[in-house]
Design an enzyme around this catalytic site. Structure first.
Site, mmCIF file in Angstrom:
data_model
loop_
_atom_site.group_PDB
_atom_site.id
_atom_site.type_symbol
_atom_site.label_atom_id
_atom_site.label_comp_id
_atom_site.label_asym_id
_atom_site.label_seq_id
_atom_site.Cartn_x
_atom_site.Cartn_y
_atom_site.Cartn_z
ATOM 1 N N ASP A 70 -60.692 -27.674 27.421
ATOM 2 C CA ASP A 70 -61.474 -27.374 26.208
ATOM 3 C C ASP A 70 -62.825 -28.081 26.298
ATOM 4 O O ASP A 70 -63.007 -28.995 27.108
ATOM 5 C CB ASP A 70 -60.725 -27.822 24.944
ATOM 6 C CG ASP A 70 -60.514 -29.327 24.893
ATOM 7 O OD1 ASP A 70 -60.088 -29.907 25.904
ATOM 8 O OD2 ASP A 70 -60.782 -29.948 23.840
ATOM 9 N N GLU A 125 -58.601 -31.900 24.180
ATOM 10 C CA GLU A 125 -59.094 -33.271 24.350
ATOM 11 C C GLU A 125 -60.227 -33.585 23.398
ATOM 12 O O GLU A 125 -60.358 -34.704 22.910
ATOM 13 C CB GLU A 125 -59.560 -33.490 25.799
ATOM 14 C CG GLU A 125 -59.710 -34.952 26.190
ATOM 15 C CD GLU A 125 -61.034 -35.605 25.811
ATOM 16 O OE1 GLU A 125 -61.089 -36.841 25.731
ATOM 17 O OE2 GLU A 125 -62.023 -34.895 25.591
#
Ligand SMILES: [Zn+2]
Length: 450
Positions: free
Chosen positions: A91, A154
């Site tokens: 991400d 994250e």
């Protein structure tokens, strides 16, 4: 493989690595709430395909109670070989136009400086493709057992700590390779050994029961917003160092960052000075720092000639490696409760106490990692800190206390501008990191069998 063989192999892989990176950067995998989910799922699927293609054929999207799935897989090495867990995340941060991008963040663009620009080009799609290429370097037959975990959240409310705690057996290993860091400058190798933690709270200051007319009552009546401002300003001294009794701080002993490199990333406005005392390394990695990151009170649009009864701020303090987050938060709360002017009432709400992280540097795995970096870059590797916090590291350490850590990657601090506009990565840095990672696996395997 010898270093020459590894370097030749990695050089031949680089066109593929760059193509993979460009393809992945073009997918806006923003896992924050409110952003489209389809690209994040597409990113997860595509990353999974690449990992399988690189040899971890059993890799899969792991089941999690909420959020985007991490990718997990294992490729067995020779009998008796050590186990290495590779980590990256798929991400990325959002990339608002208001940040001032000079190229489209989702169109990977190679500029004249040879760097590839785009959101996630460094953080952490460069780390991700470097891990995939490390697997490719061994043509599906790594010298160690390799487990890979690629996280999908994250940058937002991570679900990986819960996953690790629910499946500790998946994370048993001799060494974790966390490919979500970087050198201070391109070509100058460092291992990150210390990360700050992060504590936060909100503080509300109240002075009067209800708003009062500022003409009729102003003068003798204390204003909550002004009281809050004074309280906030007491958190640092004249030089800008944190002025809270009992917080932990010390000198930084690894590689330092130059003021010039720091300013290249930070871009302070003309005339604005740096805060704090000591080296940049001291201030970033060995001393606490504190910021007011949000405020609630009457907005300018809603303001009128009244004295404000209450004002709140959210305060975030980065705490130093080796310190105890609860004790640091206690010190902050005590300071806030005892430093408001004019007898103003103070209410503090604790929000978070995320631990710092200190990597062990006295084990054989760390020594192998340092050698691998030195050989891959052709110059001695040093140690650096990281101002960011990764609570996951502490969780990994708690489920596999014997495992060592290599924290590194292609995200150089001087130029990568992670989380900001015009994020970029140097492909030559990715190439050297792939070589370093492949060398590390060879060295760990050689040590185990000798
Ligand atoms: Zn990252």
């Amino acid at each position: 493989m010898t270093i020459d063989q590894i370097e030749a192999k990695v050089r031949s892989l680089m066109p593929r690595v760059v193509a993979d990176l460009e393809e992945l950067v073009a997918i806006p995998s923003i896992a924050f709430p409110g952003y489209p989910e389809e690209p994040v799922h597409r990113m997860a699927e595509r990353t999974l395909e690449l990992i399988r293609d690189a040899g971890i054929v059993d890799a899969h999207l792991a089941e999690v109670p909420h959020g985007y799935p991490p990718i997990y897989g294992e490729l067995k090495g020779p009998e008796g070989s050590p186990t290495v867990v590779l980590y990256a995340h798929y991400d990325v941060q959002p990339a608002h136009a208001s940040q001032g991008w000079t190229t489209d963040p989702w169109t990977p663009t190679t500029k004249e400086d040879g760097r590839i620009y785009g959101r996630g080009a460094a953080d952490d799609k460069s780390g991700l493709v470097s891990l995939i290429a490390t697997l490719r370097a061994f043509d599906g037959k790594p010298p160690c057992t390799v487990r890979i975990i690629v996280e999908g959240m994250e940058e937002t409310e991570s679900n990986l700590e819960e996953f690790v705690e629910a499946h500790p057996e998946l994370f048993q290993c001799d060494m974790f390779v966390i490919a979500d860091m970087g050198n201070l400058r391109v070509g100058e190798p460092v291992l990150t050994t210390a990360l700050r933690g992060d504590v936060s709270c909100t503080v509300t200051v109240r002075t009067i029961d209800h708003p009062l007319h500022s003409g009729v009552y102003g003068g003798p009546t204390p204003d909550a917003m002004m009281a809050l401002a004074r309280l906030l300003s007491s958190l640092v001294d004249e030089a800008g160092d944190v002025a809270i009794e009992g917080v932990t701080g010390g000198p930084w002993e690894g590689e330092d960052m130059t003021e010039e490199d720091f300013l290249a990333g930070a871009e302070l406005l003309p005339g604005v000075s740096l805060l704090g005392t000591g080296s940049i390394g001291d201030r970033l990695w060995a001393k606490p720092s504190i910021n007011a990151i949000g405020i609630d009170t009457t907005s300018i649009a809603d303001s009128s000639n009244v004295i404000l009864p209450a004002a709140s701020a959210k305060i975030s303090m980065r705490i130093v490696p080796g310190s105890n987050p609860e004790a640091e938060l206690d010190a902050l709360v005590t300071h806030l409760e005892t430093h408001a002017p004019w007898g103003a009432q103070v209410e503090v709400q604790r929000i978070k106490a995320a631990p710092p992280f200190l990597a062990a540097t006295d084990g054989p795995g760390y020594a192998a990692a340092r050698e691998a970096m030195t050989e891959a870059f052709g110059t001695a590797a040093g140690e650096s800190g990281s101002g960011g916090s990764i609570p996951l590291l502490q969780t990994l350490h708690s489920v596999a206390p014997q495992a060592e850590f290599a924290l590194w990657g292609p995200e150089d601090t001087a130029l990568s501008r992670i989380h900001a506009s015009d994020e970029s990565v140097d492909p030559a840095e990715i190439e050297r990191m792939i070589v370093a990672q492949a060398l590390l696996l060879e060295k760990l395997a050689a040590r185990a069998s000798s």
